[in-house]
Write a protein that holds these residues in place. Structure first.
Motif, PDB file in Angstrom:
ATOM      1  N   LEU A  74       0.832  -1.201   0.000  1.00  0.00           N
ATOM      2  CA  LEU A  74       0.000   0.000   0.000  1.00  0.00           C
ATOM      3  C   LEU A  74       0.866   1.249   0.000  1.00  0.00           C
ATOM      4  N   THR A  75       0.435   2.270  -0.759  1.00  0.00           N
ATOM      5  CA  THR A  75       0.952   3.610  -0.524  1.00  0.00           C
ATOM      6  C   THR A  75       0.187   4.125   0.688  1.00  0.00           C
ATOM      7  N   ALA A  76       0.156   5.427   0.911  1.00  0.00           N
ATOM      8  CA  ALA A  76      -0.557   5.931   2.079  1.00  0.00           C
ATOM      9  C   ALA A  76      -2.023   5.496   2.054  1.00  0.00           C
ATOM     10  N   ASN A  77      -2.659   5.600   0.905  1.00  0.00           N
ATOM     11  CA  ASN A  77      -4.106   5.357   0.863  1.00  0.00           C
ATOM     12  C   ASN A  77      -4.566   4.376  -0.203  1.00  0.00           C
ATOM     13  N   TYR A  84      -7.073  -4.548  -4.535  1.00  0.00           N
ATOM     14  CA  TYR A  84      -7.300  -3.965  -3.211  1.00  0.00           C
ATOM     15  C   TYR A  84      -7.194  -5.032  -2.137  1.00  0.00           C
ATOM     16  N   PRO A  85      -6.757  -4.635  -0.925  1.00  0.00           N
ATOM     17  CA  PRO A  85      -6.771  -5.588   0.181  1.00  0.00           C
ATOM     18  C   PRO A  85      -8.200  -6.004   0.532  1.00  0.00           C
ATOM     19  N   ILE A  86      -8.304  -7.098   1.253  1.00  0.00           N
ATOM     20  CA  ILE A  86      -9.583  -7.599   1.755  1.00  0.00           C
ATOM     21  C   ILE A  86      -9.616  -7.366   3.259  1.00  0.00           C
ATOM     22  N   LEU A  87     -10.730  -6.870   3.752  1.00  0.00           N
ATOM     23  CA  LEU A  87     -10.919  -6.759   5.202  1.00  0.00           C
ATOM     24  C   LEU A  87     -11.643  -8.003   5.688  1.00  0.00           C
ATOM     25  N   ILE A  88     -11.153  -8.586   6.773  1.00  0.00           N
ATOM     26  CA  ILE A  88     -11.883  -9.673   7.422  1.00  0.00           C
ATOM     27  C   ILE A  88     -12.218  -9.191   8.823  1.00  0.00           C
ATOM     28  N   CYS A 103     -12.922   1.943  -0.968  1.00  0.00           N
ATOM     29  CA  CYS A 103     -13.972   2.868  -0.532  1.00  0.00           C
ATOM     30  C   CYS A 103     -14.877   3.197  -1.719  1.00  0.00           C
ATOM     31  N   THR A 104     -16.181   3.214  -1.467  1.00  0.00           N
ATOM     32  CA  THR A 104     -17.130   3.433  -2.568  1.00  0.00           C
ATOM     33  C   THR A 104     -17.306   4.923  -2.889  1.00  0.00           C
ATOM     34  N   HIS A 105     -16.540   5.787  -2.204  1.00  0.00           N
ATOM     35  CA  HIS A 105     -16.559   7.211  -2.566  1.00  0.00           C
ATOM     36  C   HIS A 105     -15.573   7.470  -3.701  1.00  0.00           C
ATOM     37  N   ALA A 106     -14.282   7.352  -3.432  1.00  0.00           N
ATOM     38  CA  ALA A 106     -13.296   7.654  -4.473  1.00  0.00           C
ATOM     39  C   ALA A 106     -12.158   6.638  -4.495  1.00  0.00           C
ATOM     40  N   GLY A 107     -12.366   5.483  -3.879  1.00  0.00           N
ATOM     41  CA  GLY A 107     -11.451   4.373  -4.123  1.00  0.00           C
ATOM     42  C   GLY A 107     -10.241   4.245  -3.215  1.00  0.00           C
ATOM     43  N   CYS A 108     -10.136   4.980  -2.123  1.00  0.00           N
ATOM     44  CA  CYS A 108      -9.025   4.753  -1.194  1.00  0.00           C
ATOM     45  C   CYS A 108      -9.239   3.422  -0.453  1.00  0.00           C
ATOM     46  N   ALA A 109      -8.167   2.885   0.133  1.00  0.00           N
ATOM     47  CA  ALA A 109      -8.261   1.616   0.857  1.00  0.00           C
ATOM     48  C   ALA A 109      -8.699   1.889   2.298  1.00  0.00           C
ATOM     49  N   VAL A 110      -9.878   1.370   2.649  1.00  0.00           N
ATOM     50  CA  VAL A 110     -10.443   1.579   3.981  1.00  0.00           C
ATOM     51  C   VAL A 110      -9.624   0.811   5.024  1.00  0.00           C
ATOM     52  N   CYS A 122     -12.368   5.339   6.267  1.00  0.00           N
ATOM     53  CA  CYS A 122     -11.576   5.650   5.078  1.00  0.00           C
ATOM     54  C   CYS A 122     -10.646   6.808   5.401  1.00  0.00           C
ATOM     55  N   PRO A 123      -9.330   6.670   5.116  1.00  0.00           N
ATOM     56  CA  PRO A 123      -8.386   7.721   5.481  1.00  0.00           C
ATOM     57  C   PRO A 123      -8.497   8.972   4.611  1.00  0.00           C
TER      58      PRO A 123
END
Ligand code: FES
Length: 254
Positions: A74-77, A84-88, A103-110, A122-123
């Motif tokens: 990952l970069t910062a976001n 994308y990573p998977i959250l468990i 993220c379903t807003h603009a695609g950052c990794a939650v 979401c950062p």
């Protein structure tokens, strides 16, 4: 990957593995680990079943634990690559959720679920998602994408994931006409990731790193190699007797 024998057909040794870098936060300490998950033959052409042992993830052994696992640094976001990573997330009474972290807003990794804040945050612009991926606040309009996940009630999580299996193809090649054989491992290697080769003689042994070369005749002195969104051929010395080779991701800073 079971060792092929000379003369056996090349395609017989295709096997699917999922290569993952794992990250979680346990008692305020960051934890990184390499995870090699063997994929069962997909039920549908583009799906693979990933199996995880809870015992490998301390954060998932208690209610409201959460980990984020990924095939890419990952970069910062955002992921440094396509995936994308998977959250468990673990809720109560043995209920687990597997969510795409995009993220379903603009695609950052939650981020992973936090018990303190009661959300996956979401950062980038602060959208918040519940433990099951429902959007609860912020500019995002939709929930996180959910994947089917099953818990066997003991130690194993099975997650059905699309488009993630890495196919590794093995075949025996000669270094020079009439000379020794080497095992060629061929797979699609993604940019920004580094790969290692591991071996174990039986399914109960620990994996150990093995040295490899990038051409059939070169010295076996490489311990890792970078991907470039193209197929890679690695060559290893076939072990005497039975055994299993696999390719794993070398962890990059996240
Ligand atoms: S990208 Fe997540 S809130 Fe904007």
């Amino acid at each position: 990957m079971r060792l092929p024998r000379p003369g056996e057909p090349r395609r017989q040794f295709v096997k699917r593995f999922l290569l993952l870098a794992a990250y979680s936060r346990v008692l305020t300490a960051d934890w990184n680990g390499t995870l090699l998950a063997e994929i069962k033959p997909p039920k549908r052409p583009t799906f693979g079943m990933m199996r995880l042992r809870l015992s490998d993830f301390p954060a998932l052994q208690n209610d409201f634990g959460s980990v984020r696992i990924g095939t890419s640094a990952l970069t910062a976001n955002n992921p440094l690559g396509l995936l994308y990573p998977i959250l468990i997330n673990r809720a109560t009474q043995g209920q687990f959720y597997a969510l795409l972290s995009e993220c379903t807003h603009a695609g950052c990794a939650v981020r992973p679920y936090s018990k303190e804040s009661g959300a996956c945050v979401c950062p980038c612009h602060g959208s918040r998602y519940a433990i099951d991926g429902r959007r609860t606040a912020g500019p995002a309009f939709f929930p996180l994408l959910q994947y089917p996940i099953q818990f066997d009630g003991i130690n194993t999580l099975s997650i059905e994931l699309p488009d993630l299996p890495h196919e590794i193809e093995g075949s025996l090649v000669r270094t020079l006409p009439g000379a020794e054989f080497r095992l060629q491992l061929r797979f699609l290697a993604f940019a920004h990731l580094e790969y290692e080769v591991v071996f174990r003689a039986s399914k109960t042994d620990d994996w150990r790193n093995v040295q490899f070369s990038l051409t059939p005749e070169a010295p076996l002195n490489r311990s890792f190699v970078s991907g470039a969104d193209d197929y890679l051929n690695l060559y290893v010395e076939p072990a005497a007797g039975l055994g299993f080779f696999a390719v794993t991701i070398r962890i990059l800073p996240v």
